[in-house]
Design an enzyme around this catalytic site. Structure first.
Site, PDB file in Angstrom:
ATOM      1  N   ASP A 227      57.934 109.035 -29.410  1.00 53.59           N
ATOM      2  CA  ASP A 227      58.503 109.558 -30.514  1.00 53.59           C
ATOM      3  C   ASP A 227      58.453 108.365 -31.518  1.00 53.59           C
ATOM      4  O   ASP A 227      58.444 107.485 -31.217  1.00 53.59           O
ATOM      5  CB  ASP A 227      60.129 110.295 -30.299  1.00 53.59           C
ATOM      6  CG  ASP A 227      60.839 109.182 -29.496  1.00 53.59           C
ATOM      7  OD1 ASP A 227      60.576 107.907 -29.379  1.00 53.59           O
ATOM      8  OD2 ASP A 227      61.780 109.698 -28.933  1.00 53.59           O
TER       9      ASP A 227
ATOM     10  N   ASN B 124      73.347 113.008 -25.004  1.00 51.34           N
ATOM     11  CA  ASN B 124      73.436 114.408 -25.015  1.00 51.34           C
ATOM     12  C   ASN B 124      72.318 115.067 -24.035  1.00 51.34           C
ATOM     13  O   ASN B 124      72.089 116.343 -24.180  1.00 51.34           O
ATOM     14  CB  ASN B 124      73.287 115.222 -26.513  1.00 51.34           C
ATOM     15  CG  ASN B 124      71.716 114.713 -26.839  1.00 51.34           C
ATOM     16  OD1 ASN B 124      70.983 113.980 -26.370  1.00 51.34           O
ATOM     17  ND2 ASN B 124      71.508 115.174 -28.357  1.00 51.34           N
TER      18      ASN B 124
ATOM     19  N   HIS C  91      69.257 114.431 -24.375  1.00 51.53           N
ATOM     20  CA  HIS C  91      67.578 114.298 -24.772  1.00 51.53           C
ATOM     21  C   HIS C  91      66.920 113.633 -24.080  1.00 51.53           C
ATOM     22  O   HIS C  91      67.121 112.449 -23.612  1.00 51.53           O
ATOM     23  CB  HIS C  91      67.775 114.340 -26.318  1.00 51.53           C
ATOM     24  CG  HIS C  91      67.978 112.827 -26.748  1.00 51.53           C
ATOM     25  ND1 HIS C  91      68.421 112.719 -27.953  1.00 51.53           N
ATOM     26  CD2 HIS C  91      67.643 111.784 -26.271  1.00 51.53           C
ATOM     27  CE1 HIS C  91      68.578 111.144 -28.328  1.00 51.53           C
ATOM     28  NE2 HIS C  91      67.989 110.932 -27.107  1.00 51.53           N
TER      29      HIS C  91
ATOM     30  N   GLU D 283      65.895 117.484 -28.126  1.00 55.56           N
ATOM     31  CA  GLU D 283      67.386 117.760 -28.385  1.00 55.56           C
ATOM     32  C   GLU D 283      67.708 119.151 -27.656  1.00 55.56           C
ATOM     33  O   GLU D 283      66.916 120.029 -27.633  1.00 55.56           O
ATOM     34  CB  GLU D 283      67.648 117.923 -30.032  1.00 55.56           C
ATOM     35  CG  GLU D 283      67.371 116.654 -30.492  1.00 55.56           C
ATOM     36  CD  GLU D 283      68.152 115.209 -30.435  1.00 55.56           C
ATOM     37  OE1 GLU D 283      68.720 115.268 -29.489  1.00 55.56           O
ATOM     38  OE2 GLU D 283      68.400 114.483 -31.338  1.00 55.56           O
TER      39      GLU D 283
END
Ligand code: F6R
Length: 244
Positions: A67, A136, A138, A143
């Site tokens: 990313d 979380n 990811h 996400e």
């Protein structure tokens, strides 16, 4: 899914670095997906050490980062391209043209995402995807949500993910870009092998959820349970929620 628990974060990072060096020796044309973040810093240091000892040769390898932040030029210190230069690319013999990171400053991030996906396909696809995991759940910047994207795409970052990255932006969440370009879960899972590295107590809860909970887009890393060759490397702290 195979889980290895090492006594410390450093040992876990070194185990992944050794594995990658061995895979490079066996298959010099390896195509790797690589993460940024705090977790892989020790892994990259270990890879650089192995390279200096002649035990990790990147001369024919190709890498694709998972990313990049939208809006950041490669030269910007907070960009993931700059991170990769600091921690790996400036220290090993990987050809600049074969070290790919999405262009955060592309005029059209959506077109850049499509170009990146084509570049991965043109390289023959991923052999190994090395991942970290967000608090979380990811992977890359995929996400949690009601749906996930299969291919490289533009993603809106959660506040939690922006907060987790604020250190590189003068400690201010408001300065962290709101969007990123991320490899999609389909592309990540298309790798022949997936290696997840997670360390520290703060990851114990999400590691337990991702590895032993239901497979759901609400915990993107839970999809790794479906991969036929997934290796999870943890330190004792990150494995704290697992029955071992
Ligand atoms: C970064 C990436 C993210 C990180 C994750 C964990 O390229 O793909 O999924 O791996 O946010 O980050 P750290 O290691 O900083 O906890």
């Amino acid at each position: 899914m195979m889980i290895r628990v090492l006594p410390s974060a450093r040992r876990a990072a070194e185990a992944v670095a050794r594995l990658l060096a061995e895979c490079l020796a066996a298959e010099p044309h390896l195509v790797l997906a690589l993460p940024t973040g705090r977790t892989p810093v020790d892994m990259y240091s270990a890879l650089v050490r192995l390279h200096r000892r002649g035990r990790a040769d990147f001369s024919r390898a190709t890498t694709f980062n998972l990313d990049e932040f939208v809006g950041l030029a490669a030269e910007t210190r907070a960009s993931y391209r700059a991170f990769m230069r600091r921690h790996l690319l400036d220290h090993v013999n990987l050809a600049a043209g074969r070290a790919h990171v999405p262009r955060g400053d592309a005029q059209s991030p959506a077109r850049e995402a499509a170009r990146y996906e084509r570049a991965i396909a043109d390289s023959g696809g991923l052999d190994i995807a090395v991942l970290g995991i967000g608090a979380n759940g990811h992977i890359g910047f995929n996400e949690p949500g009601p749906t996930l994207s299969a291919r490289t795409h533009v993603v809106r970052l959660t506040l939690g993910s922006r907060r987790a990255n604020r250190a590189a932006f003068g400690g201010r969440t408001a300065n962290v870009p709101t969007h990123a370009i991320s490899m999609g879960v389909g592309t990540i899972l298309s790798a022949d092998m997936v290696v997840l590295l997670a360390t520290g107590r703060a990851k114990a809860r999400i590691v337990q959820k991702a590895l032993t909970g239901p497979i759901t887009t609400r915990v993107p890393a839970s999809l790794l349970q479906t991969h036929p060759r997934c290796l999870v490397v943890l330190d004792r702290a990150a494995a704290g929620g697992l029955r071992t």
